[in-house]
Design a protein around this motif. Structure first.
Motif, PDB file in Angstrom:
ATOM      1  N   ILE A  40       0.860  -1.194   0.000  1.00  0.00           N
ATOM      2  CA  ILE A  40       0.000   0.000   0.000  1.00  0.00           C
ATOM      3  C   ILE A  40       0.888   1.234   0.000  1.00  0.00           C
ATOM      4  CG2 ILE A  40      -1.606   1.413   1.350  1.00  0.00           C
ATOM      5  CD1 ILE A  40      -2.800  -1.084   2.496  1.00  0.00           C
ATOM      6  N   SER A  42       0.198   5.191   0.790  1.00  0.00           N
ATOM      7  CA  SER A  42      -0.790   6.145   1.290  1.00  0.00           C
ATOM      8  C   SER A  42      -0.205   7.544   1.134  1.00  0.00           C
ATOM      9  CB  SER A  42      -1.091   5.841   2.763  1.00  0.00           C
ATOM     10  OG  SER A  42      -2.209   6.531   3.200  1.00  0.00           O
ATOM     11  N   THR A  55      -4.644  10.675  -2.111  1.00  0.00           N
ATOM     12  CA  THR A  55      -4.520   9.527  -2.996  1.00  0.00           C
ATOM     13  C   THR A  55      -4.027   8.306  -2.226  1.00  0.00           C
ATOM     14  OG1 THR A  55      -2.226   9.989  -3.552  1.00  0.00           O
ATOM     15  CG2 THR A  55      -3.898  11.001  -4.954  1.00  0.00           C
ATOM     16  N   GLY A  56      -4.298   7.180  -2.782  1.00  0.00           N
ATOM     17  CA  GLY A  56      -3.766   5.934  -2.259  1.00  0.00           C
ATOM     18  C   GLY A  56      -3.703   4.927  -3.380  1.00  0.00           C
ATOM     19  N   SER A  57      -2.759   4.017  -3.280  1.00  0.00           N
ATOM     20  CA  SER A  57      -2.658   2.974  -4.299  1.00  0.00           C
ATOM     21  C   SER A  57      -2.096   1.715  -3.661  1.00  0.00           C
ATOM     22  CB  SER A  57      -1.772   3.430  -5.459  1.00  0.00           C
ATOM     23  OG  SER A  57      -0.468   3.700  -5.000  1.00  0.00           O
ATOM     24  N   ALA A  70      -9.328   4.727   0.167  1.00  0.00           N
ATOM     25  CA  ALA A  70      -8.467   5.835   0.599  1.00  0.00           C
ATOM     26  C   ALA A  70      -9.365   6.857   1.287  1.00  0.00           C
ATOM     27  CB  ALA A  70      -7.742   6.467  -0.583  1.00  0.00           C
ATOM     28  N   THR A  86     -14.258   9.524   1.775  1.00  0.00           N
ATOM     29  CA  THR A  86     -13.746   8.206   1.405  1.00  0.00           C
ATOM     30  C   THR A  86     -13.939   7.980  -0.083  1.00  0.00           C
ATOM     31  OG1 THR A  86     -14.340   7.331   3.579  1.00  0.00           O
ATOM     32  CG2 THR A  86     -13.975   5.722   1.842  1.00  0.00           C
ATOM     33  N   SER A  98      -6.150   1.834  -7.048  1.00  0.00           N
ATOM     34  CA  SER A  98      -5.820   3.241  -6.824  1.00  0.00           C
ATOM     35  C   SER A  98      -7.113   4.009  -6.571  1.00  0.00           C
ATOM     36  CB  SER A  98      -5.062   3.848  -8.004  1.00  0.00           C
ATOM     37  OG  SER A  98      -5.877   3.897  -9.144  1.00  0.00           O
ATOM     38  N   ASN A 114      -3.906  10.793   5.554  1.00  0.00           N
ATOM     39  CA  ASN A 114      -4.629   9.880   4.691  1.00  0.00           C
ATOM     40  C   ASN A 114      -4.519   8.460   5.240  1.00  0.00           C
ATOM     41  OD1 ASN A 114      -5.871   8.792   2.344  1.00  0.00           O
ATOM     42  ND2 ASN A 114      -3.882   8.420   1.427  1.00  0.00           N
ATOM     43  N   SER A 116      -5.032   4.642   3.783  1.00  0.00           N
ATOM     44  CA  SER A 116      -5.294   3.791   2.625  1.00  0.00           C
ATOM     45  C   SER A 116      -5.302   2.367   3.124  1.00  0.00           C
ATOM     46  CB  SER A 116      -4.210   3.963   1.566  1.00  0.00           C
ATOM     47  OG  SER A 116      -4.253   5.255   1.027  1.00  0.00           O
TER      48      SER A 116
END
Length: 140
Positions: A40, A42, A55-57, A70, A86, A98, A114, A116
């Motif tokens: 992850i 974050s 953002t998060g992926s 995220a 969210t 993502s 954040n 994630s």
């Protein structure tokens, strides 16, 4: 005399301990054990014009993970933090996930971070969560 001493010691512990607790940030910690072969990222929230963006992926091919989320979180020092917004990544994107969100959080200057994470069901809210560093942003 003994009762007065015990009461005084108890009062000191409550007052001193409470002062120590209120001085600590309520910033969330990373949660859960990462499944084998998963990761992850974050991203730290940032200003996008007058808006807050986060953002998060991640990558996860574990069969017991159903989705990725995220969240933008408002840090309230010494109080429970509040999840502001969210965004979810579609399970169809598996194993690459993502999510990106943009929001206007009512104006002012606020400390954010954040979260994630992966979750098995929406009710769990996040079985594996990784948090970003905190940042203070001015927003609409």
């Amino acid at each position: 005399m003994k009762r007065k001493l015990q009461a005084s010691v108890l009062a000191f512990i409550i007052l001193f301990g409470g002062g120590m607790l209120s001085a600590q940030a309520a910033h969330a910690e990373d949660v859960g054990t990462m499944p084998s072969g998963c990761s992850i990222s974050s991203g730290t929230p940032y200003a996008s014009g007058a808006y807050v963006k986060w953002t998060g992926s991640g990558y996860c091919n574990a069969t017991n993970i159903n989705n990725f989320v995220a969240r933008l979180v408002h840090n309230y020092d010494g109080l429970p933090d509040v999840r502001v917004a969210t965004v979810y990544s579609s399970p169809a994107n598996r194993p690459n996930y993502s999510a990106t969100g943009t929001t206007c959080d009512g104006g002012g200057t606020t400390q954010y971070y954040n979260e994630s994470g992966y979750y098995r069901s929406a009710a769990n809210g996040g079985d594996v969560i990784r948090t970003s560093s905190q940042v203070t942003l001015t927003h609409c």
